[in-house]
Design a protein around this motif. Sequence first.
Motif: not given
Lengths: 125, 125
Positions: A54, A57, A61, B7-8, B32, B120, B124
């Motif tokens: 996370r 992530s 992001s 992992m958007t 995530l 996946t 990233q």
Amino acid sequence: MSDPTRMTMASPADVDEAATACCAPGSGEPALNVENAVDLAARFKALADPNRLRIISIVSSNADSETCVCDLPEPLGLGQSTVSHHLKILVEAGLLNREKRGVWAYYSLVPGALGALAATLGSQG
Amino acid sequence: MSDPTRMTMASPADVDEAATACCAPGSGEPALNVENAVDLAARFKALADPNRLRIISIVSSNADSETCVCDLPEPLGLGQSTVSHHLKILVEAGLLNREKRGVWAYYSLVPGALGALAATLGSQG
DNA sequence: TCGATACATCGATAGTCGTCGATATCTAAT
DNA sequence: ATTAGATATCGACGACTATCGATGTATCGA
């Protein structure tokens, strides 16, 4: 003679001793030697924790791909010291960069690090 | 639509410009979520051991992509029960298939499993 | 200089993991 | 049925890990 990266089949002569042999054993040396396996496993180990995933992530992001530590404990539901611990592991695995500016520490993805791991995985078939 | 394990990116944050703010915090929810993070971490955990990586390497290097258990303890330098333990973990992680024929058990790669993990990771950046 | 803030490190603890040897299960052959 | 061999499971043990609270360290501002 023994190239550790080469995948060799066993010679047919090895099988004649037992009529009930299950299959042809590979060459003496596994395709992935111990050294490389330990190195690879260390990087996967860094990814083998939900909170670290996370963190990655969240970092990836962010628009500028930079995240300061102060923004992590709350969404993760972790203490500050625990977040710091996870960040250290990710940095030592070569997945995150750390840059300190003033009082704050900013973490960002190491370019290509995740991609390199992905490439290693994909090459296995 | 979107792959749930991907992992958007989180939606862009609102920039609160407090004088001493270190940076713009992301939205309340991490990109995530916990569920997916735990699921992903479980699969990486299966890869986070040198001997399991070598097992995958040996299995994938065999011509027919099948390996019987009897060929693993020796090159790995592990006991038979330990090898069985690792194989179980890899099967439960969805990375290996197990097929028993007669007295022997043959393990093979689950097609696409490693590739899905690689995808996946690669998403990233 | 003093205090406040951000982050890292330390020490402790509960839980997990890798490994082994012993044992159980399952199959084939005698 | 009995035996032998291949594999899985069990129980134990040492090592490692994730987490926390407390403390240390460094930076900025008053």
